[in-house]
Design a protein around this motif. Structure first.
Motif, PDB file in Angstrom:
ATOM      1  N   ILE A 169       4.830  -7.752  -2.954  1.00 17.69           N
ATOM      2  CA  ILE A 169       4.302  -7.784  -1.585  1.00 17.69           C
ATOM      3  C   ILE A 169       2.969  -8.511  -1.715  1.00 17.69           C
ATOM      4  N   ASP A 170       3.063  -9.841  -1.749  1.00 20.96           N
ATOM      5  CA  ASP A 170       1.934 -10.641  -2.185  1.00 20.96           C
ATOM      6  C   ASP A 170       1.296 -11.513  -1.105  1.00 20.96           C
ATOM      7  N   TYR A 171       1.488 -11.141   0.150  1.00 15.00           N
ATOM      8  CA  TYR A 171       0.751 -11.823   1.222  1.00 15.00           C
ATOM      9  C   TYR A 171      -0.733 -11.529   1.000  1.00 15.00           C
ATOM     10  N   ASP A 172      -1.595 -12.510   1.081  1.00 15.26           N
ATOM     11  CA  ASP A 172      -3.023 -12.375   0.783  1.00 15.26           C
ATOM     12  C   ASP A 172      -3.210 -11.791  -0.629  1.00 15.26           C
ATOM     13  N   PRO A 173      -2.794 -12.558  -1.654  1.00 18.03           N
ATOM     14  CA  PRO A 173      -2.840 -12.038  -3.023  1.00 18.03           C
ATOM     15  C   PRO A 173      -4.245 -11.775  -3.562  1.00 18.03           C
ATOM     16  N   THR A 174      -5.273 -12.342  -2.932  1.00 17.41           N
ATOM     17  CA  THR A 174      -6.646 -12.083  -3.388  1.00 17.41           C
ATOM     18  C   THR A 174      -7.109 -10.686  -2.986  1.00 17.41           C
ATOM     19  N   GLY A 175      -6.477 -10.128  -1.965  1.00 17.78           N
ATOM     20  CA  GLY A 175      -6.887  -8.813  -1.478  1.00 17.78           C
ATOM     21  C   GLY A 175      -8.128  -8.861  -0.604  1.00 17.78           C
ATOM     22  N   ALA A 176      -8.562 -10.047  -0.207  1.00 19.77           N
ATOM     23  CA  ALA A 176      -9.779 -10.179   0.602  1.00 19.77           C
ATOM     24  C   ALA A 176      -9.590  -9.616   2.010  1.00 19.77           C
ATOM     25  N   GLY A 177      -8.446  -9.910   2.630  1.00 19.50           N
ATOM     26  CA  GLY A 177      -8.191  -9.416   3.979  1.00 19.50           C
ATOM     27  C   GLY A 177      -7.412  -8.114   3.966  1.00 19.50           C
ATOM     28  N   ILE A 178      -6.392  -8.071   3.114  1.00 18.92           N
ATOM     29  CA  ILE A 178      -5.549  -6.875   2.991  1.00 18.92           C
ATOM     30  C   ILE A 178      -5.635  -6.421   1.537  1.00 18.92           C
ATOM     31  N   ALA A 179      -6.152  -5.229   1.329  1.00 12.71           N
ATOM     32  CA  ALA A 179      -6.380  -4.737  -0.026  1.00 12.71           C
ATOM     33  C   ALA A 179      -5.090  -4.708  -0.838  1.00 12.71           C
ATOM     34  N   LYS A 180      -5.240  -4.703  -2.144  1.00 10.66           N
ATOM     35  CA  LYS A 180      -4.087  -4.612  -3.038  1.00 10.66           C
ATOM     36  C   LYS A 180      -3.577  -3.176  -3.138  1.00 10.66           C
ATOM     37  N   ASP A 181      -4.495  -2.210  -3.131  1.00 11.53           N
ATOM     38  CA  ASP A 181      -4.118  -0.806  -3.301  1.00 11.53           C
ATOM     39  C   ASP A 181      -3.675  -0.174  -1.984  1.00 11.53           C
ATOM     40  N   VAL A 182      -2.575   0.551  -2.062  1.00 11.93           N
ATOM     41  CA  VAL A 182      -2.020   1.276  -0.916  1.00 11.93           C
ATOM     42  C   VAL A 182      -1.991   2.758  -1.273  1.00 11.93           C
ATOM     43  N   ASN A 183      -2.628   3.564  -0.443  1.00  7.63           N
ATOM     44  CA  ASN A 183      -2.614   5.015  -0.645  1.00  7.63           C
ATOM     45  C   ASN A 183      -1.424   5.603   0.102  1.00  7.63           C
ATOM     46  N   ILE A 184      -0.645   6.406  -0.594  1.00  4.81           N
ATOM     47  CA  ILE A 184       0.550   7.031  -0.015  1.00  4.81           C
ATOM     48  C   ILE A 184       0.354   8.541  -0.009  1.00  4.81           C
ATOM     49  N   VAL A 185       0.599   9.157   1.146  1.00  2.87           N
ATOM     50  CA  VAL A 185       0.517  10.618   1.267  1.00  2.87           C
ATOM     51  C   VAL A 185       1.767  11.087   2.007  1.00  2.87           C
TER      52      VAL A 185
END
Length: 189
Positions: free
Chosen positions: A165-181
């Protein structure tokens, strides 16, 4: 003597089968949520509304439990339809090609903290499987008119790039880390 041996094997098998308790997730009293940082200044919350899951236990302790979970990715909901459509596209989840993501547990370890476990398992998103570890919190059991119920909370953080899931791979706009609860209530079957 041979008949006695066969009888003992059958009784042992029957006891083991009866000792297993099957539970099914109650979607009316559960939720599968995520948060991801946006532009480095705020969080976007979302959830999946269509999922199913089972839990199999053999004793009162969760340390022998087995989890299986399936999520229908098209049910993603961030309360912004245009964003949800984009998340369903090839830029993110590619729901046409990968309609489901899944989790299957491998091991559960009780920590030293009361009602806290580490849940190890395989998370598959977009055909890519990676081992993840959830912090699992046991909320307890209760008997109701609808049957016996069991409550759990599971949380982890994954890197979305690990699952292509590599849209915006730099993570500048959408972070790389996703918190799941996941807040889960299971009903005894």
């Amino acid at each position: 003597m041979k008949k006695l041996g066969i009888l003992l094997i059958m009784v042992t098998f029957a006891i083991n089968v009866q000792a297993q308790t099957k539970w099914k997730v109650d979607p009316f009293h559960s939720s599968l949520n995520f948060t991801i940082e946006h532009s480095g200044i705020s969080m976007v919350n979302g959830k999946f509304t269509n999922y199913s899951g089972t839990l199999t236990t053999e004793e009162e302790e969760l340390s022998d439990a087995k989890f299986k979970f399936t999520v229908h990715v098209e049910s993603i909901n961030t309360n912004v339809e245009k964003r949800d459509q984009h998340l369903r596209s090839a830029d993110f989840f590619e729901v046409e090609k990968y309609p489901e993501m899944s989790f299957k547990s491998n091991e559960i370890i009780k920590t030293g903290k009361l009602d806290h476990y580490l849940l190890f398992g395989d998370l598959t998103i977009k055909g890519i499987t990676k081992e993840v570890v959830f912090d699992l919190y046991y909320g307890g059991k209760v008997k109701t008119d609808q049957g016996e119920k069991l409550g759990l909370k599971a949380e982890t953080t994954i890197n979305r790039l690990d699952y292509n899931i590599d849209y915006d791979p730099t993570g500048a706009g959408i972070a790389k880390d996703v918190n799941i609860v996941a807040h889960l209530q299971f009903v005894k079957q």
